[in-house]
Design a protein around this motif. Sequence first.
Motif, PDB file in Angstrom:
ATOM      1  N   GLY A 113       7.495  28.393  11.845  1.00 44.18           N
ATOM      2  CA  GLY A 113       7.026  27.399  13.021  1.00 44.18           C
ATOM      3  C   GLY A 113       6.954  26.490  13.134  1.00 44.18           C
ATOM      4  N   VAL A 114       6.243  26.088  14.090  1.00 40.37           N
ATOM      5  CA  VAL A 114       5.719  24.863  14.985  1.00 40.37           C
ATOM      6  C   VAL A 114       4.492  24.436  14.674  1.00 40.37           C
ATOM      7  CG1 VAL A 114       5.800  23.069  16.158  1.00 40.37           C
ATOM      8  CG2 VAL A 114       8.048  24.590  16.091  1.00 40.37           C
ATOM      9  N   TYR A 115       3.608  23.995  14.516  1.00 38.09           N
ATOM     10  CA  TYR A 115       2.253  23.695  13.549  1.00 38.09           C
ATOM     11  C   TYR A 115       1.784  22.011  14.304  1.00 38.09           C
ATOM     12  CZ  TYR A 115       3.116  27.508  10.416  1.00 38.09           C
ATOM     13  OH  TYR A 115       3.467  28.165   9.660  1.00 38.09           O
ATOM     14  N   LEU A 116       1.117  22.334  15.492  1.00 40.11           N
ATOM     15  CA  LEU A 116       0.246  20.985  15.737  1.00 40.11           C
ATOM     16  C   LEU A 116      -0.758  20.454  15.002  1.00 40.11           C
ATOM     17  CD1 LEU A 116       1.084  19.137  18.527  1.00 40.11           C
ATOM     18  CD2 LEU A 116      -1.025  20.150  19.051  1.00 40.11           C
ATOM     19  N   ILE A 117      -0.082  19.014  15.076  1.00 38.66           N
ATOM     20  CA  ILE A 117      -1.452  18.414  13.509  1.00 38.66           C
ATOM     21  C   ILE A 117      -1.947  17.571  14.595  1.00 38.66           C
ATOM     22  CG2 ILE A 117      -1.788  17.215  11.936  1.00 38.66           C
ATOM     23  CD1 ILE A 117      -0.453  19.844  11.674  1.00 38.66           C
ATOM     24  N   THR A 118      -3.166  17.797  14.915  1.00 41.86           N
ATOM     25  CA  THR A 118      -4.291  16.981  15.898  1.00 41.86           C
ATOM     26  C   THR A 118      -5.408  15.900  14.788  1.00 41.86           C
ATOM     27  OG1 THR A 118      -5.657  18.714  16.281  1.00 41.86           O
ATOM     28  CG2 THR A 118      -4.095  18.288  18.323  1.00 41.86           C
ATOM     29  N   GLU A 119      -5.459  16.555  13.659  1.00 46.41           N
ATOM     30  CA  GLU A 119      -6.041  15.852  12.738  1.00 46.41           C
ATOM     31  C   GLU A 119      -5.558  15.860  11.051  1.00 46.41           C
ATOM     32  OE1 GLU A 119      -9.390  14.755  12.932  1.00 46.41           O
ATOM     33  OE2 GLU A 119      -9.462  14.933  15.050  1.00 46.41           O
ATOM     34  N   VAL A 169       4.311  10.714  18.517  1.00 45.13           N
ATOM     35  CA  VAL A 169       3.312   9.569  18.775  1.00 45.13           C
ATOM     36  C   VAL A 169       3.979   8.297  19.179  1.00 45.13           C
ATOM     37  CG1 VAL A 169       1.721   8.193  17.389  1.00 45.13           C
ATOM     38  CG2 VAL A 169       2.396  10.812  17.155  1.00 45.13           C
ATOM     39  N   PRO A 170       3.137   7.025  20.499  1.00 43.91           N
ATOM     40  CA  PRO A 170       3.646   6.935  20.722  1.00 43.91           C
ATOM     41  C   PRO A 170       4.073   5.275  19.747  1.00 43.91           C
ATOM     42  CG  PRO A 170       1.836   6.491  21.992  1.00 43.91           C
ATOM     43  CD  PRO A 170       1.831   7.734  20.773  1.00 43.91           C
ATOM     44  N   LYS A 171       5.637   4.865  19.791  1.00 44.02           N
ATOM     45  CA  LYS A 171       6.081   4.231  19.055  1.00 44.02           C
ATOM     46  C   LYS A 171       6.005   3.223  18.558  1.00 44.02           C
ATOM     47  CE  LYS A 171       9.391   1.759  22.236  1.00 44.02           C
ATOM     48  NZ  LYS A 171      11.203   1.617  22.566  1.00 44.02           N
ATOM     49  N   GLU A 172       5.043   2.336  19.301  1.00 44.51           N
ATOM     50  CA  GLU A 172       4.221   1.170  19.239  1.00 44.51           C
ATOM     51  C   GLU A 172       3.351   1.213  18.648  1.00 44.51           C
ATOM     52  OE1 GLU A 172       2.521   3.107  23.259  1.00 44.51           O
ATOM     53  OE2 GLU A 172       4.351   2.360  22.291  1.00 44.51           O
ATOM     54  N   THR A 173       2.422   2.338  18.084  1.00 43.73           N
ATOM     55  CA  THR A 173       1.342   3.240  17.250  1.00 43.73           C
ATOM     56  C   THR A 173       1.796   3.225  16.265  1.00 43.73           C
ATOM     57  OG1 THR A 173       0.650   4.896  19.044  1.00 43.73           O
ATOM     58  CG2 THR A 173      -0.203   5.082  16.837  1.00 43.73           C
ATOM     59  N   ALA A 174       0.796   2.119  14.842  1.00 44.01           N
ATOM     60  CA  ALA A 174       1.277   2.115  13.605  1.00 44.01           C
ATOM     61  C   ALA A 174       1.064   3.517  12.837  1.00 44.01           C
ATOM     62  CB  ALA A 174       0.513   1.202  12.778  1.00 44.01           C
ATOM     63  N   ALA A 175       1.792   4.151  12.856  1.00 47.13           N
ATOM     64  CA  ALA A 175       1.922   5.969  12.484  1.00 47.13           C
ATOM     65  C   ALA A 175       1.847   6.008  11.249  1.00 47.13           C
ATOM     66  CB  ALA A 175       2.223   6.350  13.624  1.00 47.13           C
ATOM     67  N   LYS A 176       1.839   7.394  10.438  1.00 44.38           N
ATOM     68  CA  LYS A 176       2.347   7.257   9.516  1.00 44.38           C
ATOM     69  C   LYS A 176       2.720   8.689   9.420  1.00 44.38           C
ATOM     70  CE  LYS A 176      -1.773   6.154   6.915  1.00 44.38           C
ATOM     71  NZ  LYS A 176      -2.457   5.379   5.952  1.00 44.38           N
ATOM     72  N   GLY A 177       3.485   8.961   8.564  1.00 42.92           N
ATOM     73  CA  GLY A 177       4.084  10.577   8.479  1.00 42.92           C
ATOM     74  C   GLY A 177       3.164  11.101   7.150  1.00 42.92           C
ATOM     75  N   ILE A 178       3.678  10.989   6.104  1.00 44.77           N
ATOM     76  CA  ILE A 178       2.517  11.073   5.009  1.00 44.77           C
ATOM     77  C   ILE A 178       1.578   9.948   3.813  1.00 44.77           C
ATOM     78  CG2 ILE A 178       3.259  12.536   2.634  1.00 44.77           C
ATOM     79  CD1 ILE A 178       6.433  13.517   4.042  1.00 44.77           C
ATOM     80  N   PRO A 209      -0.070  13.386  19.954  1.00 40.78           N
ATOM     81  CA  PRO A 209      -0.285  11.927  20.379  1.00 40.78           C
ATOM     82  C   PRO A 209      -2.326  11.187  19.429  1.00 40.78           C
ATOM     83  CG  PRO A 209       0.555  12.876  21.574  1.00 40.78           C
ATOM     84  CD  PRO A 209       0.748  13.734  20.860  1.00 40.78           C
ATOM     85  N   GLU A 210      -2.724  12.183  20.109  1.00 41.23           N
ATOM     86  CA  GLU A 210      -4.122  11.693  19.624  1.00 41.23           C
ATOM     87  C   GLU A 210      -3.980  11.474  17.941  1.00 41.23           C
ATOM     88  OE1 GLU A 210      -4.612  16.467  20.746  1.00 41.23           O
ATOM     89  OE2 GLU A 210      -3.206  14.570  20.797  1.00 41.23           O
TER      90      GLU A 210
END
Length: 218
Positions: free
Chosen positions: A65-71, A135-144, A97-98
């Motif tokens: 399935g698809v699990y939406l992750i907000t935290e 997640v916006p591409k300019e955000t310094a996001a991390k997958g794992i 995105p949040e």
Amino acid sequence: MSRNGSTPYYAGDQAYEYYRDVVEFGADPTGGKSSSEGINAAVSAGNRANNTVTTLPAYVSLPPGVYLITEPVQLLVSTYLVGSPGVFGETVLKAAPELGTRPVVLGYDPYQGQGSANKNFYIALRNVVVDMTAVPKETAAKGIEWSVSQGSSLSNIKIVMPRGEGVRHRGVAMDFGGGSGKVVSEVMVEGGQIGLEINNQQYTLKGVKVKGRRWGLG
């Protein structure tokens, strides 16, 4: 396979659950609502948070399935978070995105105290897709966030990030340091700025594929 295993070194409640299914704890495999609370409840059930030894293991199942992750999905020592085996795409952790700069999966166990990355034993993530494209591409996001130590492993993982000029996503990061003895096998990373940012010692890498980015070495 009958899930009737037990934890022989736990002297507490004999009803302690080794096998957990995130859907039974409230996670939504349709992606219609956040699954963060349900997944984290499945990981921590049985008084596992603040456990400073490895006598309370947990095998946490993520059905297809698809699990939406907000935290962030918070892993603990001796946690095995396992999606549906087989072809990529059956179990997806979809970053909202949040989520911002926080990781989709936080392998670092904060309950282990000072220098805890070196105490983060027996943590595994298997058979999942981490989708960060919302997640916006300019955000310094991390997958794992994978600041872990001996007996830990990433296996059969796909990380999908945005592409293009100005993208700042990282697939796997180790910002809290870590110990040794980590296995990273059959990992595919697409898009992003950095695929794997390795920041410690003694890695075994097998079948790692990166597309459209550079390697970051700490």
